[in-house]
Design a protein around this motif. Structure first.
Motif, PDB file in Angstrom:
ATOM      1  N   VAL A 202       0.837  -1.198   0.000  1.00  0.00           N
ATOM      2  CA  VAL A 202       0.000   0.000   0.000  1.00  0.00           C
ATOM      3  C   VAL A 202       0.874   1.252   0.000  1.00  0.00           C
ATOM      4  O   VAL A 202       0.563   2.242  -0.671  1.00  0.00           O
ATOM      5  CB  VAL A 202      -0.967  -0.003   1.201  1.00  0.00           C
ATOM      6  N   ALA A 203       1.988   1.213   0.726  1.00  0.00           N
ATOM      7  CA  ALA A 203       2.905   2.355   0.742  1.00  0.00           C
ATOM      8  C   ALA A 203       3.441   2.628  -0.663  1.00  0.00           C
ATOM      9  O   ALA A 203       3.588   3.784  -1.079  1.00  0.00           O
ATOM     10  CB  ALA A 203       4.049   2.096   1.711  1.00  0.00           C
ATOM     11  N   ARG A 204       3.720   1.562  -1.417  1.00  0.00           N
ATOM     12  CA  ARG A 204       4.195   1.736  -2.793  1.00  0.00           C
ATOM     13  C   ARG A 204       3.098   2.323  -3.672  1.00  0.00           C
ATOM     14  O   ARG A 204       3.357   3.151  -4.545  1.00  0.00           O
ATOM     15  CB  ARG A 204       4.662   0.388  -3.352  1.00  0.00           C
ATOM     16  N   PHE A 205       1.855   1.878  -3.449  1.00  0.00           N
ATOM     17  CA  PHE A 205       0.730   2.411  -4.210  1.00  0.00           C
ATOM     18  C   PHE A 205       0.562   3.903  -3.911  1.00  0.00           C
ATOM     19  O   PHE A 205       0.311   4.707  -4.813  1.00  0.00           O
ATOM     20  CB  PHE A 205      -0.543   1.636  -3.863  1.00  0.00           C
ATOM     21  N   ILE A 206       0.707   4.282  -2.651  1.00  0.00           N
ATOM     22  CA  ILE A 206       0.618   5.687  -2.272  1.00  0.00           C
ATOM     23  C   ILE A 206       1.709   6.493  -2.978  1.00  0.00           C
ATOM     24  O   ILE A 206       1.478   7.609  -3.456  1.00  0.00           O
ATOM     25  CB  ILE A 206       0.723   5.839  -0.744  1.00  0.00           C
ATOM     26  N   THR A 207       2.906   5.918  -3.067  1.00  0.00           N
ATOM     27  CA  THR A 207       3.997   6.595  -3.767  1.00  0.00           C
ATOM     28  C   THR A 207       3.639   6.833  -5.227  1.00  0.00           C
ATOM     29  O   THR A 207       3.870   7.916  -5.777  1.00  0.00           O
ATOM     30  CB  THR A 207       5.290   5.770  -3.673  1.00  0.00           C
TER      31      THR A 207
END
Length: 280
Positions: A202-207
């Motif tokens: 999810v952190a990568r998606f936010i990025t």
């Protein structure tokens, strides 16, 4: 400094003497450590302070997921490319770039090829960042036993573009933060689950969404004519593409823009990656 959270044996979240929450790295820094204890500052190698608005817990999660040697590789490469100031002023770039390099090295070792079909578009929209990215890539390959392909410069350039995601307007930052959460809720509802905001996927998606905000803000969305990329992704990931269309519609409304088909396609690619992660 006081330990607030232990991510792993080498990464902790701590509160500095000035009251700032920072992510600290160092060999054995978190080994047998507990919240409330004092940091052994002799073990601290690098300090990450979320000066660019990133949530400090997300930053810590990303740091903990990347091998220390790949963080060091990113630092050396950025400095070799004349981007030392970026290393100091944008810790989230250093972390996300380290994460990207780590994944790219793993792909090469496993003989997995990933083509980046947007080199022409990125070169046209962000020529300075692409040239810097090529210098970073050359430095990476000079330091690493694994040689990354030339196409990786496109992805590195997008990481550098994200450095420009600042407006000085806190109200705009707050607005984008709210939109980010709304988009995560939309994706979660589409798949009948609640996304874990602390997960790496999810952190990568936010990025990726942050990159998209940068391009929308600067009026430089990615767009092919015609979009072979969009067609391929739409056919291979139909459910993720339908969800991406919902996300694009929401962005159209909230940001008074029109998300391009290529941007929608890449949203679908990242959505498919998030929902395929069993830990999310």
């Amino acid at each position: 400094m006081e330990i607030l959270r232990v991510f792993n044996n080498n990464v902790v979240l701590a509160r500095s003497a000035r009251g700032d929450d920072v992510v600290l790295t160092g060999r054995g820094l978190g080994f047998q450590a507990k919240p409330g204890q004092t940091v052994d500052e002799s073990k601290v190698v690098r300090t990450f302070a979320p000066v660019d608005g990133r949530d400090v817990d997300h930053l810590g999660q990303l740091v903990a997921a990347v091998p220390p040697e790949h963080v060091k590789l990113a630092v050396v490469a950025l400095e070799a490319a004349g981007l030392s100031e970026v290393v100091e002023n944008s810790p989230s770039l250093l972390v996300t770039l380290s994460d990207h390099l780590s994944f790219a090295i793993k792909r090469v070792r496993e003989n997995i090829r990933l083509d980046y079909p947007l080199e022409t578009e990125v070169g046209h929209l962000f020529p300075t960042e692409l040239q810097q990215a090529r210098q970073v890539l050359a430095a990476v390959n000079a330091e690493s036993e694994v040689q990354l392909p030339d196409g990786e410069a496109v992805a590195i350039a997008l990481h550098l573009v994200n450095v420009g995601f600042t407006t000085g307007d806190l109200s705009y930052t707050y607005k984008l933060t709210g939109i980010l959460q709304q988009l995560l809720d939309v994706v979660g509802e589409a798949y009948g689950r609640r996304l874990d905001n602390t997960s790496i996927s999810v952190a990568r998606f936010i990025t990726h969404l942050r990159y998209l905000f940068v391009r929308i803000q600067s009026g430089k969305q990615l767009e092919g004519e015609p979009s072979a990329v969009g067609t391929a992704i739409r056919e291979s990931q139909p459910e993720a593409y339908r969800t991406a269309e919902l996300v694009a519609t929401l962005l159209d409304l909230r940001l008074d823009t029109t998300v391009t088909p290529d941007e929608t396609a890449y949203l679908a690619l990242h959505i498919a990656r998030v929902v395929s992660d069993p830990r999310v």
